[in-house]
Write a protein that holds these residues in place. Structure first.
Motif, PDB file in Angstrom:
ATOM      1  N   TRP A  12       0.830  -1.199   0.000  1.00 15.93           N
ATOM      2  CA  TRP A  12       0.000   0.000   0.000  1.00 15.93           C
ATOM      3  C   TRP A  12       0.874   1.262   0.000  1.00 15.93           C
ATOM      4  N   ALA A  13       2.120   1.127   0.432  1.00 19.01           N
ATOM      5  CA  ALA A  13       3.007   2.301   0.486  1.00 19.01           C
ATOM      6  C   ALA A  13       3.973   2.347  -0.697  1.00 19.01           C
ATOM      7  N   VAL A  14       3.873   1.371  -1.601  1.00 23.66           N
ATOM      8  CA  VAL A  14       4.749   1.325  -2.781  1.00 23.66           C
ATOM      9  C   VAL A  14       4.031   2.000  -3.950  1.00 23.66           C
ATOM     10  N   ASP A  15       4.677   3.002  -4.552  1.00 28.69           N
ATOM     11  CA  ASP A  15       4.045   3.715  -5.678  1.00 28.69           C
ATOM     12  C   ASP A  15       3.962   2.827  -6.921  1.00 28.69           C
ATOM     13  N   GLY A  16       2.880   3.009  -7.671  1.00 27.59           N
ATOM     14  CA  GLY A  16       2.791   2.392  -8.989  1.00 27.59           C
ATOM     15  C   GLY A  16       2.528   0.892  -9.008  1.00 27.59           C
ATOM     16  N   THR A  17       1.912   0.339  -7.963  1.00 28.47           N
ATOM     17  CA  THR A  17       1.606  -1.092  -7.962  1.00 28.47           C
ATOM     18  C   THR A  17       0.467  -1.384  -8.937  1.00 28.47           C
ATOM     19  N   PHE A  18       0.275  -2.662  -9.252  1.00 29.54           N
ATOM     20  CA  PHE A  18      -0.650  -3.056 -10.323  1.00 29.54           C
ATOM     21  C   PHE A  18      -1.934  -3.698  -9.834  1.00 29.54           C
ATOM     22  N   CYS A  19      -2.323  -3.472  -8.595  1.00 29.33           N
ATOM     23  CA  CYS A  19      -3.529  -4.137  -8.106  1.00 29.33           C
ATOM     24  C   CYS A  19      -4.737  -3.809  -8.974  1.00 29.33           C
ATOM     25  N   ALA A  20      -5.643  -4.744  -9.021  1.00 25.70           N
ATOM     26  CA  ALA A  20      -6.880  -4.609  -9.810  1.00 25.70           C
ATOM     27  C   ALA A  20      -6.567  -4.395 -11.289  1.00 25.70           C
ATOM     28  N   GLY A  21      -5.359  -4.839 -11.696  1.00 30.79           N
ATOM     29  CA  GLY A  21      -5.033  -4.853 -13.120  1.00 30.79           C
ATOM     30  C   GLY A  21      -4.696  -3.498 -13.722  1.00 30.79           C
ATOM     31  N   ARG A  22      -4.523  -2.455 -12.860  1.00 29.43           N
ATOM     32  CA  ARG A  22      -4.101  -1.159 -13.426  1.00 29.43           C
ATOM     33  C   ARG A  22      -3.115  -0.499 -12.486  1.00 29.43           C
ATOM     34  N   VAL A  23      -2.304   0.433 -13.034  1.00 31.64           N
ATOM     35  CA  VAL A  23      -1.304   1.127 -12.217  1.00 31.64           C
ATOM     36  C   VAL A  23      -2.032   1.999 -11.199  1.00 31.64           C
ATOM     37  N   GLN A  24      -1.717   1.792  -9.924  1.00 37.89           N
ATOM     38  CA  GLN A  24      -2.495   2.382  -8.844  1.00 37.89           C
ATOM     39  C   GLN A  24      -2.065   3.775  -8.439  1.00 37.89           C
ATOM     40  N   GLY A  25      -0.900   4.249  -8.945  1.00 36.64           N
ATOM     41  CA  GLY A  25      -0.506   5.609  -8.582  1.00 36.64           C
ATOM     42  C   GLY A  25       0.311   5.664  -7.306  1.00 36.64           C
ATOM     43  N   THR A  26       0.382   6.847  -6.711  1.00 37.69           N
ATOM     44  CA  THR A  26       1.234   7.072  -5.546  1.00 37.69           C
ATOM     45  C   THR A  26       0.547   6.631  -4.261  1.00 37.69           C
TER      46      THR A  26
END
Ligand code: SF4
Length: 90
Positions: free
Chosen positions: A44-58
């Protein structure tokens, strides 16, 4: 043995298939936080993760989504008083 997010979510973003690898898997600055491998237990604190199949942002952009995540709740329960919300200095 503690579970990392990609094992819990079975997202396949850990290199186990042809999809691009998620920053939570590779962010070594977060290694061992909440007893995880890289960002696997502080995703949750890592920028740009791919959860839910899209880039999640900051972190700031996804803090609300992640606050409802069953994996984040699981880590918080397992880590109890040792739980860390973030791994970087503000
Ligand atoms: S942050 Fe989400 S997409 Fe990235 S490895 Fe963890 S569960 Fe998979």
């Amino acid at each position: 043995m503690t579970e990392n997010c990609w094992e819990f979510m079975k997202c396949g973003r850990d290199g186990s298939n042809n999809q691009s690898i998620c920053p939570a898997v590779t962010d070594s600055r977060a290694n061992k936080v909440n007893r995880g491998r890289n960002g696997g237990r502080v995703c949750w604190a890592v920028d740009g993760t791919f959860c839910a199949g899209r880039v999640q942002g900051t972190y700031a952009e996804k803090v609300l989504i992640c606050s409802e995540c069953p994996f984040r709740h699981k880590v918080q329960e397992e880590e109890r008083t040792k739980f860390r919300q973030i791994y970087f200095k503000i």
